[in-house]
Design a protein around this motif. Structure first.
Motif, PDB file in Angstrom:
ATOM      1  N   ALA A 269       0.850  -1.192   0.000  1.00 44.48           N
ATOM      2  CA  ALA A 269       0.000   0.000   0.000  1.00 44.48           C
ATOM      3  C   ALA A 269       0.885   1.241   0.000  1.00 44.48           C
ATOM      4  N   GLY A 270       0.289   2.351  -0.405  1.00 46.97           N
ATOM      5  CA  GLY A 270       1.007   3.621  -0.400  1.00 46.97           C
ATOM      6  C   GLY A 270       0.096   4.730   0.087  1.00 46.97           C
ATOM      7  N   TRP A 271       0.707   5.792   0.569  1.00 48.51           N
ATOM      8  CA  TRP A 271      -0.064   6.931   1.073  1.00 48.51           C
ATOM      9  C   TRP A 271       0.561   8.232   0.585  1.00 48.51           C
ATOM     10  N   ILE A 272      -0.294   9.137   0.171  1.00 50.07           N
ATOM     11  CA  ILE A 272       0.103  10.500  -0.162  1.00 50.07           C
ATOM     12  C   ILE A 272      -0.473  11.411   0.918  1.00 50.07           C
ATOM     13  N   ALA A 273       0.383  12.229   1.523  1.00 46.17           N
ATOM     14  CA  ALA A 273      -0.064  13.167   2.554  1.00 46.17           C
ATOM     15  C   ALA A 273      -0.391  14.504   1.909  1.00 46.17           C
ATOM     16  N   GLU A 274      -1.520  15.076   2.305  1.00 55.03           N
ATOM     17  CA  GLU A 274      -1.930  16.395   1.837  1.00 55.03           C
ATOM     18  C   GLU A 274      -2.179  17.302   3.036  1.00 55.03           C
ATOM     19  N   LEU A 275      -1.717  18.532   2.945  1.00 54.84           N
ATOM     20  CA  LEU A 275      -2.045  19.571   3.917  1.00 54.84           C
ATOM     21  C   LEU A 275      -2.855  20.637   3.201  1.00 54.84           C
ATOM     22  N   ASP A 276      -4.090  20.817   3.653  1.00 56.06           N
ATOM     23  CA  ASP A 276      -4.997  21.771   3.019  1.00 56.06           C
ATOM     24  C   ASP A 276      -5.057  21.564   1.515  1.00 56.06           C
ATOM     25  N   GLY A 277      -5.087  20.281   1.107  1.00 58.41           N
ATOM     26  CA  GLY A 277      -5.267  19.951  -0.303  1.00 58.41           C
ATOM     27  C   GLY A 277      -3.998  19.919  -1.131  1.00 58.41           C
ATOM     28  N   GLU A 278      -2.836  20.250  -0.550  1.00 61.64           N
ATOM     29  CA  GLU A 278      -1.575  20.251  -1.284  1.00 61.64           C
ATOM     30  C   GLU A 278      -0.748  19.019  -0.910  1.00 61.64           C
ATOM     31  N   ARG A 279      -0.196  18.343  -1.908  1.00 65.49           N
ATOM     32  CA  ARG A 279       0.642  17.175  -1.637  1.00 65.49           C
ATOM     33  C   ARG A 279       1.933  17.592  -0.937  1.00 65.49           C
ATOM     34  N   VAL A 280       2.221  16.931   0.180  1.00 64.57           N
ATOM     35  CA  VAL A 280       3.409  17.311   0.956  1.00 64.57           C
ATOM     36  C   VAL A 280       4.247  16.112   1.381  1.00 64.57           C
ATOM     37  N   GLY A 281       3.831  14.883   1.075  1.00 59.74           N
ATOM     38  CA  GLY A 281       4.619  13.751   1.525  1.00 59.74           C
ATOM     39  C   GLY A 281       4.114  12.427   0.989  1.00 59.74           C
ATOM     40  N   SER A 282       4.905  11.380   1.227  1.00 58.85           N
ATOM     41  CA  SER A 282       4.530  10.041   0.772  1.00 58.85           C
ATOM     42  C   SER A 282       5.232   8.991   1.604  1.00 58.85           C
ATOM     43  N   VAL A 283       4.697   7.779   1.568  1.00 59.87           N
ATOM     44  CA  VAL A 283       5.359   6.599   2.114  1.00 59.87           C
ATOM     45  C   VAL A 283       4.698   5.380   1.483  1.00 59.87           C
ATOM     46  N   PHE A 284       5.458   4.274   1.382  1.00 58.07           N
ATOM     47  CA  PHE A 284       4.934   3.062   0.754  1.00 58.07           C
ATOM     48  C   PHE A 284       5.356   1.855   1.572  1.00 58.07           C
ATOM     49  N   CYS A 285       4.456   0.871   1.658  1.00 58.80           N
ATOM     50  CA  CYS A 285       4.741  -0.422   2.287  1.00 58.80           C
ATOM     51  C   CYS A 285       4.777  -1.469   1.181  1.00 58.80           C
ATOM     52  N   MET A 286       5.894  -2.201   1.091  1.00 65.72           N
ATOM     53  CA  MET A 286       6.066  -3.195   0.035  1.00 65.72           C
ATOM     54  C   MET A 286       6.636  -4.481   0.636  1.00 65.72           C
ATOM     55  N   PRO A 287       6.321  -5.636   0.072  1.00 64.52           N
ATOM     56  CA  PRO A 287       6.817  -6.894   0.642  1.00 64.52           C
ATOM     57  C   PRO A 287       8.273  -7.147   0.298  1.00 64.52           C
ATOM     58  N   ALA A 288       9.023  -7.694   1.250  1.00 68.39           N
ATOM     59  CA  ALA A 288      10.389  -8.145   0.988  1.00 68.39           C
ATOM     60  C   ALA A 288      10.333  -9.521   0.331  1.00 68.39           C
TER      61      ALA A 288
END
Length: 307
Positions: A202-221
Protein backbone atom coordinates in the motif's frame (compact mmCIF):
# COMPACT_ATOMS: atom_id res chain seq x y z
CA UNK A 1 14.10 28.34 27.63
CA UNK A 2 17.79 29.11 28.09
CA UNK A 3 19.71 29.26 24.80
CA UNK A 4 23.48 28.68 24.88
CA UNK A 5 25.48 31.89 24.20
CA UNK A 6 27.33 30.31 21.26
CA UNK A 7 24.04 29.73 19.45
CA UNK A 8 23.00 33.34 19.99
CA UNK A 9 26.39 34.43 18.66
CA UNK A 10 25.93 32.26 15.56
CA UNK A 11 22.56 33.87 14.79
CA UNK A 12 24.00 37.35 15.30
CA UNK A 13 26.89 36.55 12.97
CA UNK A 14 24.40 35.35 10.36
CA UNK A 15 22.43 38.58 10.77
CA UNK A 16 25.54 40.65 10.08
CA UNK A 17 26.37 38.56 7.03
CA UNK A 18 22.82 38.72 5.73
CA UNK A 19 22.58 42.50 6.05
CA UNK A 20 25.67 42.68 3.86
CA UNK A 21 23.72 41.24 0.93
CA UNK A 22 20.24 42.48 1.81
CA UNK A 23 20.54 45.29 -0.73
CA UNK A 24 20.86 42.62 -3.41
CA UNK A 25 17.97 40.54 -2.14
CA UNK A 26 15.57 43.42 -1.35
CA UNK A 27 12.80 43.89 -3.87
CA UNK A 28 13.58 47.63 -3.97
CA UNK A 29 17.05 48.04 -5.55
CA UNK A 30 19.29 50.79 -4.24
CA UNK A 31 19.36 52.60 -7.59
CA UNK A 32 15.56 52.64 -7.89
CA UNK A 33 13.52 55.85 -8.09
CA UNK A 34 11.37 54.43 -5.29
CA UNK A 35 12.21 54.04 -1.63
CA UNK A 36 12.33 50.52 -0.19
CA UNK A 37 8.93 51.04 1.51
CA UNK A 38 7.39 52.31 -1.73
CA UNK A 39 8.80 49.37 -3.66
CA UNK A 40 7.44 46.91 -1.08
CA UNK A 41 3.95 48.38 -1.44
CA UNK A 42 4.14 48.13 -5.24
CA UNK A 43 5.31 44.53 -5.03
CA UNK A 44 2.59 43.55 -2.55
CA UNK A 45 -0.17 45.13 -4.65
CA UNK A 46 1.15 43.36 -7.73
CA UNK A 47 0.71 40.03 -5.91
CA UNK A 48 -2.79 40.82 -4.62
CA UNK A 49 -4.52 43.62 -6.50
CA UNK A 50 -6.90 44.99 -5.28
CA UNK A 51 -6.40 44.69 -1.52
CA UNK A 52 -7.68 46.40 1.61
CA UNK A 53 -5.44 48.97 3.29
CA UNK A 54 -5.72 47.17 6.63
CA UNK A 55 -4.56 43.90 5.07
CA UNK A 56 -1.61 45.63 3.40
CA UNK A 57 -0.60 47.26 6.68
CA UNK A 58 -0.62 43.89 8.45
CA UNK A 59 1.44 42.18 5.77
CA UNK A 60 4.06 44.93 5.74
CA UNK A 61 3.81 45.79 9.46
CA UNK A 62 3.16 49.49 8.78
CA UNK A 63 1.99 52.11 11.24
CA UNK A 64 -1.39 53.56 10.25
CA UNK A 65 -0.12 57.15 9.95
CA UNK A 66 2.98 56.16 8.01
CA UNK A 67 0.96 53.90 5.71
CA UNK A 68 -1.46 56.74 4.94
CA UNK A 69 1.39 59.10 3.99
CA UNK A 70 3.14 56.41 1.96
CA UNK A 71 0.00 55.54 0.00
CA UNK A 72 -0.70 59.22 -0.51
CA UNK A 73 2.70 59.73 -2.15
CA UNK A 74 2.18 56.79 -4.47
CA UNK A 75 -1.32 57.99 -5.32
CA UNK A 76 0.00 61.49 -6.14
CA UNK A 77 2.47 59.89 -8.55
CA UNK A 78 -0.37 58.04 -10.30
CA UNK A 79 0.78 54.58 -9.24
CA UNK A 80 -2.31 53.52 -7.29
CA UNK A 81 -5.89 54.46 -6.56
CA UNK A 82 -7.82 54.36 -3.29
CA UNK A 83 -11.57 53.87 -2.99
CA UNK A 84 -14.18 52.76 -0.47
CA UNK A 85 -14.97 49.07 -0.27
CA UNK A 86 -18.31 48.05 -1.76
CA UNK A 87 -18.72 45.54 1.09
CA UNK A 88 -17.77 47.86 3.96
CA UNK A 89 -17.70 51.63 3.45
CA UNK A 90 -15.44 51.99 6.50
CA UNK A 91 -12.62 50.24 4.68
CA UNK A 92 -10.40 51.46 1.84
CA UNK A 93 -9.43 49.32 -1.13
CA UNK A 94 -6.30 50.09 -3.13
CA UNK A 95 -5.20 48.89 -6.53
CA UNK A 96 -2.37 49.60 -8.95
CA UNK A 97 -2.99 51.80 -11.97
CA UNK A 98 -1.52 50.98 -15.36
CA UNK A 99 1.40 53.25 -14.45
CA UNK A 100 1.79 51.30 -11.22
CA UNK A 101 1.83 47.98 -13.04
CA UNK A 102 4.47 49.30 -15.42
CA UNK A 103 6.53 50.43 -12.40
CA UNK A 104 6.23 46.95 -10.93
CA UNK A 105 7.45 45.38 -14.18
CA UNK A 106 10.60 47.56 -14.07
CA UNK A 107 11.23 46.84 -10.37
CA UNK A 108 10.62 43.14 -10.87
CA UNK A 109 13.08 42.93 -13.77
CA UNK A 110 15.75 44.73 -11.74
CA UNK A 111 15.17 42.44 -8.77
CA UNK A 112 15.44 39.34 -10.95
CA UNK A 113 18.71 40.62 -12.42
CA UNK A 114 20.21 41.35 -9.00
CA UNK A 115 19.22 38.02 -7.47
CA UNK A 116 20.42 36.27 -10.61
CA UNK A 117 23.78 38.00 -10.20
CA UNK A 118 23.97 36.83 -6.60
CA UNK A 119 23.19 33.20 -7.49
CA UNK A 120 25.51 33.42 -10.48
CA UNK A 121 28.47 33.65 -8.13
CA UNK A 122 28.00 30.00 -7.22
CA UNK A 123 28.18 26.68 -9.03
CA UNK A 124 24.93 24.80 -9.55
CA UNK A 125 25.40 22.46 -6.57
CA UNK A 126 26.19 25.44 -4.34
CA UNK A 127 23.05 27.21 -5.55
CA UNK A 128 21.03 24.12 -4.63
CA UNK A 129 22.56 24.07 -1.15
CA UNK A 130 21.78 27.77 -0.67
CA UNK A 131 18.17 27.34 -1.80
CA UNK A 132 17.80 24.28 0.42
CA UNK A 133 19.05 26.26 3.42
CA UNK A 134 16.51 29.00 2.61
CA UNK A 135 13.74 26.40 2.46
CA UNK A 136 14.80 25.07 5.86
CA UNK A 137 14.82 28.52 7.47
CA UNK A 138 11.45 29.37 5.92
CA UNK A 139 9.86 26.13 7.12
CA UNK A 140 11.14 26.67 10.68
CA UNK A 141 10.57 30.38 11.28
CA UNK A 142 8.06 31.36 8.61
CA UNK A 143 4.42 32.06 9.35
CA UNK A 144 2.32 28.91 9.42
CA UNK A 145 -1.37 28.54 8.84
CA UNK A 146 -3.14 27.43 12.04
CA UNK A 147 -4.12 23.77 12.24
CA UNK A 148 -3.91 22.80 8.54
CA UNK A 149 -6.04 19.82 7.57
CA UNK A 150 -3.94 16.67 7.13
CA UNK A 151 -5.25 13.93 4.83
CA UNK A 152 -3.56 10.60 4.07
CA UNK A 153 -4.91 9.01 0.91
CA UNK A 154 -3.94 6.25 -1.54
CA UNK A 155 -1.80 7.35 -4.51
CA UNK A 156 -3.58 8.18 -7.75
CA UNK A 157 -2.30 8.45 -11.35
CA UNK A 158 -0.03 11.48 -11.45
CA UNK A 159 1.14 11.00 -7.87
CA UNK A 160 3.83 8.48 -8.84
CA UNK A 161 5.58 10.89 -11.17
CA UNK A 162 5.35 13.55 -8.46
CA UNK A 163 6.98 11.21 -5.91
CA UNK A 164 9.93 10.59 -8.24
CA UNK A 165 10.33 14.25 -9.24
CA UNK A 166 10.12 15.66 -5.73
CA UNK A 167 12.49 13.06 -4.29
CA UNK A 168 15.04 13.90 -6.97
CA UNK A 169 14.66 17.68 -6.84
CA UNK A 170 14.65 18.07 -3.06
CA UNK A 171 17.51 15.68 -2.32
CA UNK A 172 19.57 17.34 -5.02
CA UNK A 173 18.85 20.77 -3.55
CA UNK A 174 19.41 19.85 0.10
CA UNK A 175 22.18 17.25 -0.16
CA UNK A 176 23.67 17.63 -3.62
CA UNK A 177 22.64 14.13 -4.74
CA UNK A 178 22.78 13.44 -8.46
CA UNK A 179 20.33 11.78 -10.84
CA UNK A 180 21.22 8.28 -9.64
CA UNK A 181 19.03 8.80 -6.58
CA UNK A 182 16.07 9.86 -8.72
CA UNK A 183 16.63 6.76 -10.87
CA UNK A 184 16.57 4.58 -7.74
CA UNK A 185 13.26 6.09 -6.64
CA UNK A 186 11.87 5.61 -10.15
CA UNK A 187 12.73 1.89 -10.04
CA UNK A 188 11.03 1.47 -6.66
CA UNK A 189 7.92 3.28 -7.94
CA UNK A 190 7.88 1.13 -11.07
CA UNK A 191 8.12 -2.02 -8.95
CA UNK A 192 5.20 -0.85 -6.81
CA UNK A 193 3.03 -0.07 -9.84
CA UNK A 194 3.93 -3.37 -11.54
CA UNK A 195 2.55 -5.17 -8.47
CA UNK A 196 -0.65 -3.11 -8.23
CA UNK A 197 -3.45 -5.18 -6.78
CA UNK A 198 -1.07 -6.92 -4.37
CA UNK A 199 -3.09 -6.91 -1.12
CA UNK A 200 -0.02 -6.76 1.12
CA UNK A 201 1.36 -3.54 -0.31
CA UNK A 202 0.00 0.00 0.00
CA UNK A 203 1.01 3.62 -0.40
CA UNK A 204 -0.06 6.93 1.07
CA UNK A 205 0.10 10.50 -0.16
CA UNK A 206 -0.06 13.17 2.55
CA UNK A 207 -1.93 16.40 1.84
CA UNK A 208 -2.04 19.57 3.92
CA UNK A 209 -5.00 21.77 3.02
CA UNK A 210 -5.27 19.95 -0.30
CA UNK A 211 -1.58 20.25 -1.28
CA UNK A 212 0.64 17.18 -1.64
CA UNK A 213 3.41 17.31 0.96
CA UNK A 214 4.62 13.75 1.53
CA UNK A 215 4.53 10.04 0.77
CA UNK A 216 5.36 6.60 2.11
CA UNK A 217 4.93 3.06 0.75
CA UNK A 218 4.74 -0.42 2.29
CA UNK A 219 6.07 -3.19 0.04
CA UNK A 220 6.82 -6.89 0.64
CA UNK A 221 10.39 -8.15 0.99
CA UNK A 222 11.50 -11.27 -0.86
CA UNK A 223 11.07 -13.51 2.20
CA UNK A 224 7.34 -12.80 2.33
CA UNK A 225 7.34 -12.26 6.08
CA UNK A 226 9.07 -8.87 6.20
CA UNK A 227 7.58 -5.60 5.01
CA UNK A 228 9.67 -2.77 3.61
CA UNK A 229 8.99 0.87 4.38
CA UNK A 230 9.91 2.76 1.21
CA UNK A 231 10.05 6.33 -0.08
CA UNK A 232 9.21 8.33 3.02
CA UNK A 233 9.29 11.94 1.84
CA UNK A 234 8.25 15.32 3.25
CA UNK A 235 8.15 18.73 1.63
CA UNK A 236 9.90 21.42 3.72
CA UNK A 237 6.55 23.09 4.48
CA UNK A 238 5.31 19.86 6.11
CA UNK A 239 8.22 19.36 8.46
CA UNK A 240 7.65 19.83 12.16
CA UNK A 241 3.90 19.22 11.81
CA UNK A 242 3.83 15.52 12.68
CA UNK A 243 3.21 14.48 9.06
CA UNK A 244 6.19 12.13 8.92
CA UNK A 245 5.15 10.49 12.19
CA UNK A 246 1.62 9.92 10.84
CA UNK A 247 2.90 8.45 7.58
CA UNK A 248 5.23 6.02 9.32
CA UNK A 249 2.54 5.00 11.85
CA UNK A 250 0.08 4.32 9.03
CA UNK A 251 2.64 2.22 7.19
CA UNK A 252 3.55 0.22 10.31
CA UNK A 253 -0.08 -0.46 11.21
CA UNK A 254 -0.82 -1.66 7.69
CA UNK A 255 2.16 -4.03 7.83
CA UNK A 256 1.04 -5.37 11.20
CA UNK A 257 -2.55 -5.87 10.02
CA UNK A 258 -1.29 -7.62 6.87
CA UNK A 259 0.45 -10.31 8.89
CA UNK A 260 4.08 -9.32 8.44
CA UNK A 261 6.41 -10.35 11.27
CA UNK A 262 8.75 -7.38 10.91
CA UNK A 263 9.31 -4.19 8.95
CA UNK A 264 12.64 -2.98 7.59
CA UNK A 265 13.81 0.16 5.87
CA UNK A 266 16.99 1.41 4.28
CA UNK A 267 18.25 4.96 4.69
CA UNK A 268 21.52 6.88 5.04
CA UNK A 269 23.03 8.41 8.17
CA UNK A 270 22.86 11.88 6.59
CA UNK A 271 19.05 11.95 6.85
CA UNK A 272 18.97 12.85 10.54
CA UNK A 273 15.32 13.98 10.73
CA UNK A 274 14.04 10.82 9.05
CA UNK A 275 16.12 8.61 11.35
CA UNK A 276 14.61 10.40 14.37
CA UNK A 277 11.12 9.54 13.11
CA UNK A 278 12.07 5.89 12.65
CA UNK A 279 13.63 5.67 16.10
CA UNK A 280 10.54 7.14 17.78
CA UNK A 281 8.38 4.62 15.91
CA UNK A 282 10.38 1.80 17.49
CA UNK A 283 12.81 0.92 14.68
CA UNK A 284 16.32 -0.15 15.65
CA UNK A 285 19.52 0.17 13.65
CA UNK A 286 20.72 -3.32 12.69
CA UNK A 287 23.49 -2.72 10.15
CA UNK A 288 25.60 -0.08 8.43
CA UNK A 289 27.71 -0.03 5.30
CA UNK A 290 29.71 2.48 3.28
CA UNK A 291 28.24 2.99 -0.19
CA UNK A 292 29.34 5.03 -3.23
CA UNK A 293 26.22 7.12 -2.79
CA UNK A 294 24.69 9.55 -5.24
CA UNK A 295 27.63 11.79 -5.97
CA UNK A 296 29.75 11.17 -2.90
CA UNK A 297 30.36 8.44 -0.31
CA UNK A 298 27.55 7.78 2.19
CA UNK A 299 26.81 5.51 5.12
CA UNK A 300 23.86 3.26 4.33
CA UNK A 301 21.78 1.95 7.22
CA UNK A 302 19.19 -0.81 7.68
CA UNK A 303 16.59 -0.33 10.42
CA UNK A 304 14.18 -3.00 11.66
CA UNK A 305 10.99 -3.13 13.72
CA UNK A 306 9.61 -6.41 15.07
CA UNK A 307 5.85 -6.50 14.63
Amino acid sequence: MNVPPDRVATVRAFNRLYTGVIGILDEGPADSEYSLSEARVIFELAQQDPTQVTDLRKRLDLDAGYASRLLGRLEDRGLLTRERSDEDARRQVIRLTETGRNAFAVLDARSVDRIGSLLGRFADDEQQRLLGAMDTITSLVGERAPDPTLVLRPPRPGDFGWVVQRHGALHSREYGWDERFEALVARVVADYVDKRGEPRQAGWIAELDGERVGSVFCMPAEDGTTAKLRMLFLEPAARGRGVGKRLVAECVEFARASGYRAMELWTVSLLVAARAIYRKAGFELVSEETIPGFGYELTGQTWRLEL
